[in-house]
Design a protein around this motif. Structure first.
Motif, PDB file in Angstrom:
ATOM      1  N   ARG A   1      47.756  39.018  30.126  1.00 35.33           N
ATOM      2  CA  ARG A   1      49.004  39.025  30.592  1.00 35.33           C
ATOM      3  C   ARG A   1      49.532  40.350  31.248  1.00 35.33           C
ATOM      4  O   ARG A   1      50.002  40.358  32.066  1.00 35.33           O
ATOM      5  CB  ARG A   1      50.132  38.814  29.178  1.00 35.33           C
ATOM      6  N   ARG A   2      48.963  41.614  30.710  1.00 38.89           N
ATOM      7  CA  ARG A   2      49.204  42.730  31.145  1.00 38.89           C
ATOM      8  C   ARG A   2      48.666  42.629  32.888  1.00 38.89           C
ATOM      9  O   ARG A   2      49.342  43.178  33.679  1.00 38.89           O
ATOM     10  CB  ARG A   2      48.464  43.839  30.288  1.00 38.89           C
ATOM     11  N   LEU A   3      47.582  42.338  32.795  1.00 43.52           N
ATOM     12  CA  LEU A   3      47.082  42.163  34.326  1.00 43.52           C
ATOM     13  C   LEU A   3      48.005  41.182  35.328  1.00 43.52           C
ATOM     14  O   LEU A   3      47.980  41.729  36.493  1.00 43.52           O
ATOM     15  CB  LEU A   3      45.687  41.529  34.327  1.00 43.52           C
ATOM     16  N   VAL A   4      48.232  40.030  34.787  1.00 47.70           N
ATOM     17  CA  VAL A   4      48.949  39.151  35.608  1.00 47.70           C
ATOM     18  C   VAL A   4      50.505  39.920  35.919  1.00 47.70           C
ATOM     19  O   VAL A   4      50.753  39.779  37.100  1.00 47.70           O
ATOM     20  CB  VAL A   4      49.005  37.951  34.904  1.00 47.70           C
ATOM     21  N   SER A   5      50.994  40.548  34.675  1.00 47.40           N
ATOM     22  CA  SER A   5      52.405  40.899  34.931  1.00 47.40           C
ATOM     23  C   SER A   5      52.559  42.323  35.741  1.00 47.40           C
ATOM     24  O   SER A   5      53.340  42.269  36.464  1.00 47.40           O
ATOM     25  CB  SER A   5      53.020  41.166  33.504  1.00 47.40           C
ATOM     26  N   GLN A   6      51.265  42.900  35.720  1.00 49.02           N
ATOM     27  CA  GLN A   6      51.278  44.173  36.663  1.00 49.02           C
ATOM     28  C   GLN A   6      51.213  43.707  38.154  1.00 49.02           C
ATOM     29  O   GLN A   6      51.796  44.384  39.039  1.00 49.02           O
ATOM     30  CB  GLN A   6      49.963  44.855  36.109  1.00 49.02           C
ATOM     31  N   ALA A   7      50.586  42.657  38.283  1.00 53.14           N
ATOM     32  CA  ALA A   7      50.116  42.331  39.761  1.00 53.14           C
ATOM     33  C   ALA A   7      51.479  41.511  40.193  1.00 53.14           C
ATOM     34  O   ALA A   7      51.805  41.416  41.416  1.00 53.14           O
ATOM     35  CB  ALA A   7      48.885  41.454  39.965  1.00 53.14           C
ATOM     36  N   ASP A   8      52.181  40.582  39.227  1.00 54.88           N
ATOM     37  CA  ASP A   8      53.354  39.995  39.639  1.00 54.88           C
ATOM     38  C   ASP A   8      54.446  40.048  38.757  1.00 54.88           C
ATOM     39  O   ASP A   8      54.390  39.145  37.510  1.00 54.88           O
ATOM     40  CB  ASP A   8      52.851  38.533  39.953  1.00 54.88           C
TER      41      ASP A   8
END
Length: 188
Positions: A147-154
């Protein structure tokens, strides 16, 4: 700062999903596979959203020069039919058999996930990112990392997680912007 994407989706203070600032009610289906004519039929039947489990492998408009181009062309087919996609990244963490490990010269699950999300986040057919499909409670730390990876990128599209264990719901509620429960068995 990341520019606001076309089709940006967010959940407002009243817990409504807004797309480009307007309320949007996803009326959709889940599917493991899809053909362009399926999208046309679903759109004509009043559906506006699809959660495609095999999102990373979709080829709705033939193969492009690479996987990213193929995915963008497939999202164009969603757009053509007025449909939104909840893009599945449910396999994008260590230990998942179907994790995408290489993409357009990028290697490693985290790097591939970041590159994929960064490339697709601006497509107007994208509605949300699906991060889990009935994983065990023990996988929640990996889901939080995803979730952190995805939310950081988008930051412009919500994340969605799902469990079928009602007792695990509180653990999943921290792993996505939207958390769902699908109860089994359905007895009546």
């Amino acid at each position: 700062s990341t520019p606001v994407a076309d089709g940006a989706a967010r959940i407002d203070e009243a817990n409504r999903l807004l797309v480009d600032g307007s309320p949007f009610m996803p009326i959709g289906m889940f599917s493991g596979g899809l053909k362009p004519e399926d999208l046309e039929r679903l759109s004509e039947a009043g559906f506006n959203t699809m959660l495609l489990y095999g999102s990373t492998g979709m080829e709705l408009d033939g193969k492009g020069a690479n996987r990213l181009e193929t995915l963008k062309k497939s999202l164009d087919v969603f757009q053509k039919h007025g449909m939104k996609l909840i893009f599945s990244l449910k396999d994008q963490y260590p230990g998942k058999k179907h994790a995408l490990q290489k993409l357009a010269g990028v290697e490693g699950i985290d790097n591939v996930t970041t590159a994929l999300v960064s490339e697709l986040r601006n497509h107007p057919a994208l509605l949300a990112w699906y991060l889990s499909d009935e994983d065990t409670r023990g996988e929640v730390p990996k889901l939080l990392r995803l979730r952190r990876l995805v939310s950081q990128a988008d930051p412009w599209h919500p994340t969605y997680v799902l469990t079928f264990r009602t007792e695990d719901f509180p653990y999943y509620a921290i792993a996505g912007d939207v958390a769902g429960v699908d109860n089994y068995p359905i007895v009546n």
